[in-house]
Scaffold this motif. Structure first.
Motif, PDB file in Angstrom:
ATOM      1  N   PRO A 138       0.829  -1.218   0.000  1.00  0.00           N
ATOM      2  CA  PRO A 138       0.000   0.000   0.000  1.00  0.00           C
ATOM      3  C   PRO A 138       0.861   1.265   0.000  1.00  0.00           C
ATOM      4  CG  PRO A 138      -0.782  -1.566   1.639  1.00  0.00           C
ATOM      5  CD  PRO A 138       0.535  -2.094   1.126  1.00  0.00           C
ATOM      6  N   GLU A 139       0.428   2.275  -0.708  1.00  0.00           N
ATOM      7  CA  GLU A 139       1.183   3.514  -0.877  1.00  0.00           C
ATOM      8  C   GLU A 139       1.599   4.168   0.444  1.00  0.00           C
ATOM      9  OE1 GLU A 139       3.381   6.310  -2.589  1.00  0.00           O
ATOM     10  OE2 GLU A 139       2.467   4.654  -3.673  1.00  0.00           O
TER      11      GLU A 139
ATOM     12  N   GLY B  13      10.073   3.846   2.271  1.00  0.00           N
ATOM     13  CA  GLY B  13      10.993   4.555   1.389  1.00  0.00           C
ATOM     14  C   GLY B  13      11.846   5.591   2.100  1.00  0.00           C
ATOM     15  N   HIS B  14      11.437   6.009   3.293  1.00  0.00           N
ATOM     16  CA  HIS B  14      12.209   6.987   4.047  1.00  0.00           C
ATOM     17  C   HIS B  14      13.177   6.346   5.044  1.00  0.00           C
ATOM     18  CE1 HIS B  14       9.279   9.810   2.412  1.00  0.00           C
ATOM     19  NE2 HIS B  14      10.209  10.713   2.636  1.00  0.00           N
ATOM     20  N   LEU B  15      13.130   5.033   5.170  1.00  0.00           N
ATOM     21  CA  LEU B  15      14.056   4.355   6.072  1.00  0.00           C
ATOM     22  C   LEU B  15      15.466   4.438   5.491  1.00  0.00           C
ATOM     23  CD1 LEU B  15      12.047   1.116   6.928  1.00  0.00           C
ATOM     24  CD2 LEU B  15      12.417   3.117   8.394  1.00  0.00           C
TER      25      LEU B  15
ATOM     26  N   VAL C 260      13.122  -3.133  -4.313  1.00  0.00           N
ATOM     27  CA  VAL C 260      11.727  -3.541  -4.179  1.00  0.00           C
ATOM     28  C   VAL C 260      10.901  -2.287  -4.454  1.00  0.00           C
ATOM     29  CG1 VAL C 260      10.004  -4.677  -2.741  1.00  0.00           C
ATOM     30  CG2 VAL C 260      12.440  -5.228  -2.443  1.00  0.00           C
ATOM     31  N   ALA C 261      10.484  -2.140  -5.711  1.00  0.00           N
ATOM     32  CA  ALA C 261       9.938  -0.880  -6.196  1.00  0.00           C
ATOM     33  C   ALA C 261       8.692  -0.421  -5.443  1.00  0.00           C
ATOM     34  CB  ALA C 261       9.647  -0.987  -7.694  1.00  0.00           C
ATOM     35  N   ASP C 262       7.727  -1.312  -5.237  1.00  0.00           N
ATOM     36  CA  ASP C 262       6.480  -0.866  -4.612  1.00  0.00           C
ATOM     37  C   ASP C 262       6.636  -0.585  -3.126  1.00  0.00           C
ATOM     38  OD1 ASP C 262       6.744  -3.604  -4.079  1.00  0.00           O
ATOM     39  OD2 ASP C 262       4.581  -3.941  -4.059  1.00  0.00           O
TER      40      ASP C 262
ATOM     41  N   PHE D 158      18.524  -5.431  -9.694  1.00  0.00           N
ATOM     42  CA  PHE D 158      17.297  -6.167  -9.989  1.00  0.00           C
ATOM     43  C   PHE D 158      16.165  -5.383  -9.353  1.00  0.00           C
ATOM     44  CE2 PHE D 158      20.305  -9.584 -10.566  1.00  0.00           C
ATOM     45  CZ  PHE D 158      19.747 -10.337 -11.587  1.00  0.00           C
ATOM     46  N   ARG D 159      15.164  -4.975 -10.159  1.00  0.00           N
ATOM     47  CA  ARG D 159      14.048  -4.194  -9.644  1.00  0.00           C
ATOM     48  C   ARG D 159      12.739  -4.897  -9.991  1.00  0.00           C
ATOM     49  NH1 ARG D 159      14.585   0.635 -12.199  1.00  0.00           N
ATOM     50  NH2 ARG D 159      13.058   0.107 -13.776  1.00  0.00           N
ATOM     51  N   ALA D 160      11.899  -5.059  -8.979  1.00  0.00           N
ATOM     52  CA  ALA D 160      10.565  -5.630  -9.152  1.00  0.00           C
ATOM     53  C   ALA D 160       9.744  -5.241  -7.933  1.00  0.00           C
ATOM     54  CB  ALA D 160      10.633  -7.154  -9.302  1.00  0.00           C
ATOM     55  N   ASN D 161       8.458  -5.529  -7.981  1.00  0.00           N
ATOM     56  CA  ASN D 161       7.610  -5.337  -6.818  1.00  0.00           C
ATOM     57  C   ASN D 161       7.790  -6.517  -5.868  1.00  0.00           C
ATOM     58  OD1 ASN D 161       6.546  -2.883  -7.664  1.00  0.00           O
ATOM     59  ND2 ASN D 161       4.879  -3.862  -8.791  1.00  0.00           N
ATOM     60  N   ALA D 162       7.410  -6.313  -4.619  1.00  0.00           N
ATOM     61  CA  ALA D 162       7.561  -7.351  -3.588  1.00  0.00           C
ATOM     62  C   ALA D 162       6.892  -8.655  -4.011  1.00  0.00           C
ATOM     63  CB  ALA D 162       6.996  -6.859  -2.253  1.00  0.00           C
TER      64      ALA D 162
END
Length: 177
Positions: A12-13, A20-22, A60-62, A90-94
Motif C-alpha cells: 500500500p502507498e 521509502g524513508h528508512l 523492491v519498487a512498490d 534487480f528491480r521488481a515489486n515485492a
C-alpha cells in the motif's frame, strides 16, 4: 514453473512512503546477513569469484526499499552505492520477488513482461539470474534455513566454548560436541 493465478499484491502507498524513508544501510546489513546465512554456502566458487567486488542492488519498487551489497573477502557485505550506480540492479515489486523465490513465476516471463527490470552489467545479470535459477529452492524452506543457521552458529560458538573451558580448567578430558 507456473503462472500464478493470484492477483499481484502491491505494498500500500502509505506503507511504501514510510518504508521509502528508512535509511538504506541498516536494511542492507539485515539483507546480507540473510544472504550469508542462507544463500552463500550454496553458490559455486566460480560464481563467487565473478561477484568479487561487484556492487549489487535489489530494489523492491512498490515498497521503496533498496538493498545495496557486494561480495568481498568470502562474504556478502552491506554497501553504500549512493555516489555511483551499482554494477547490477534487480528491480521488481515485492509480490514478483516473492513469486520468483517460490518458483511460481519464471524470471524470463517477468523480465519480458517488464515486471522484473535488470539494469547494469548484462553479463553479470545473466550469470546471477542463471545461478539463482539453478539453486534448489528447498534450501529456502524454513526447516532447512533453521538447520543451516544452527549449524553456522554452532561452528562459530564451539571454538569459543572450548577456549573458555580450557582457560577455566573445565572439561577434565570431556570433549564438547
Amino acid at each position: 514453473m507456473q503462472n500464478t493465478s493470484t492477483p499481484a499484491y502491491r505494498i500500500p502507498e502509505p506503507v511504501a512512503r514510510v518504508l521509502g524513508h528508512l535509511p538504506r544501510y541498516p536494511g542492507s546489513v539485515l539483507f546480507v546477513t540473510g544472504l550469508n546465512l542462507v544463500l552463500a554456502r550454496h553458490l559455486h566458487p566460480d560464481t563467487l569469484h565473478m561477484l568479487e567486488g561487484r556492487s549489487l542492488r535489489i530494489h523492491v519498487a512498490d515498497a521503496g526499499l533498496r538493498f545495496d551489497y557486494t561480495w568481498r573477502n568470502g562474504a556478502f557485505r552491506a554497501a553504500r552505492h549512493d555516489v555511483a550506480e551499482p554494477d547490477l540492479t534487480f528491480r521488481a515489486n515485492a509480490w514478483d520477488f516473492h513469486c520468483l523465490l517460490q518458483r511460481r513465476e519464471d524470471p524470463d516471463t517477468l523480465f519480458f513482461s517488464r515486471r522484473l527490470v535488470i539494469e547494469g552489467d548484462t553479463e553479470l545479470g545473466l550469470m546471477v539470474k542463471n545461478t539463482l535459477d539453478s539453486i534448489d529452492m528447498a534450501v529456502f524452506q524454513p526447516r532447512a534455513v533453521l538447520r543451516d543457521v544452527a549449524r553456522t552458529l554452532g561452528q562459530r560458538l564451539m571454538p569459543r566454548a572450548r577456549a573458555a573451558q580450557a582457560s577455566a580448567g573445565i572439561g577434565g578430558g570431556v570433549e564438547i560436541r
